[in-house]
Design an enzyme around this catalytic site. Structure first.
Site, PDB file in Angstrom:
ATOM      1  N   ASN A 100       6.131   2.166  -4.601  1.00 47.84           N
ATOM      2  CA  ASN A 100       5.408   2.635  -3.425  1.00 47.84           C
ATOM      3  C   ASN A 100       6.372   2.746  -2.244  1.00 47.84           C
ATOM      4  O   ASN A 100       7.338   1.991  -2.133  1.00 47.84           O
ATOM      5  CB  ASN A 100       4.185   1.762  -3.103  1.00 47.84           C
ATOM      6  CG  ASN A 100       4.500   0.317  -2.768  1.00 47.84           C
ATOM      7  OD1 ASN A 100       5.339  -0.322  -3.404  1.00 47.84           O
ATOM      8  ND2 ASN A 100       3.804  -0.225  -1.794  1.00 47.84           N
TER       9      ASN A 100
ATOM     10  N   GLU B 171       5.952   3.224   1.862  1.00 46.98           N
ATOM     11  CA  GLU B 171       5.060   3.318   3.024  1.00 46.98           C
ATOM     12  C   GLU B 171       5.710   4.148   4.124  1.00 46.98           C
ATOM     13  O   GLU B 171       6.900   4.459   4.079  1.00 46.98           O
ATOM     14  CB  GLU B 171       4.734   1.915   3.543  1.00 46.98           C
ATOM     15  CG  GLU B 171       3.900   1.116   2.573  1.00 46.98           C
ATOM     16  CD  GLU B 171       3.513  -0.253   3.074  1.00 46.98           C
ATOM     17  OE1 GLU B 171       2.632  -0.854   2.450  1.00 46.98           O
ATOM     18  OE2 GLU B 171       4.080  -0.742   4.082  1.00 46.98           O
TER      19      GLU B 171
ATOM     20  N   GLU C 247       2.733   5.011  -8.713  1.00 45.63           N
ATOM     21  CA  GLU C 247       2.407   5.902  -9.830  1.00 45.63           C
ATOM     22  C   GLU C 247       2.811   7.338  -9.509  1.00 45.63           C
ATOM     23  O   GLU C 247       3.332   8.052 -10.381  1.00 45.63           O
ATOM     24  CB  GLU C 247       0.916   5.843 -10.151  1.00 45.63           C
ATOM     25  CG  GLU C 247       0.421   4.477 -10.564  1.00 45.63           C
ATOM     26  CD  GLU C 247      -0.053   3.611  -9.401  1.00 45.63           C
ATOM     27  OE1 GLU C 247      -0.848   2.699  -9.659  1.00 45.63           O
ATOM     28  OE2 GLU C 247       0.382   3.826  -8.250  1.00 45.63           O
TER      29      GLU C 247
ATOM     30  N   CYS D 234      -4.980   3.417  -7.881  1.00 44.10           N
ATOM     31  CA  CYS D 234      -6.050   3.840  -6.973  1.00 44.10           C
ATOM     32  C   CYS D 234      -6.727   5.088  -7.561  1.00 44.10           C
ATOM     33  O   CYS D 234      -6.264   5.661  -8.545  1.00 44.10           O
ATOM     34  CB  CYS D 234      -5.479   4.120  -5.586  1.00 44.10           C
ATOM     35  SG  CYS D 234      -4.462   5.614  -5.470  1.00 44.10           S
TER      36      CYS D 234
END
Length: 133
Positions: free
Chosen positions: A42, A44, A55, A86
């Site tokens: 990930n 941010e 993912e 998610c």
């Protein structure tokens, strides 16, 4: 039997995640139709929610390398709860995977907490074949 290299790649990717705001590091890896493993983490962004999920990074790496089908996936995150993909990432996985795609949800050490199929996580999904005539 889950692919140990797949899970190890997701653990290693988690260690490189960029999460200065939430401090919630996530790693993922997907294995393509040729057996090649593609990791992602990930990332941010100060303009939240403009970051990307682990993912999505793994899928982008797979596509860049020429892969077009996901045959197995792993997601690694910390905490007591399950760190499942998610909703948006479930749909992204669906673009390249079938209902029987195994998704292993692991803790930060790579221990599998639970495995799902994509069909369990995204039942009655919409995919590329829905657009064919």
């Amino acid at each position: 039997m889950p692919d140990a290299a797949l899970i190890a790649a997701a653990v290693a990717a988690r260690a490189k995640a960029y999460a200065p705001y939430s401090r919630f590091l996530v790693g993922a890896a997907v294995k393509d139709e040729t057996g090649v493993v593609h990791p992602g983490c990930n990332v941010e962004n100060a303009a939240y929610p403009q970051g990307t999920c682990a993912e999505a990074g793994a899928i982008a790496a797979m596509v860049l390398a020429g892969g077009r089908k996901i045959v197995e996936a792993a997601v690694v995150g910390a905490g007591d709860g399950l760190v499942t993909p998610c909703g948006g990432c479930r749909q992204k996985l669906r673009e390249f995977g079938a209902d029987d795609l195994a998704i292993h949800v692991c803790d930060e050490t790579g221990r599998i907490k639970r495995s799902f199929t994509l069909g369990e996580l995204l039942p009655a999904s919409f995919g590329p074949e829905n657009l064919s005539s």
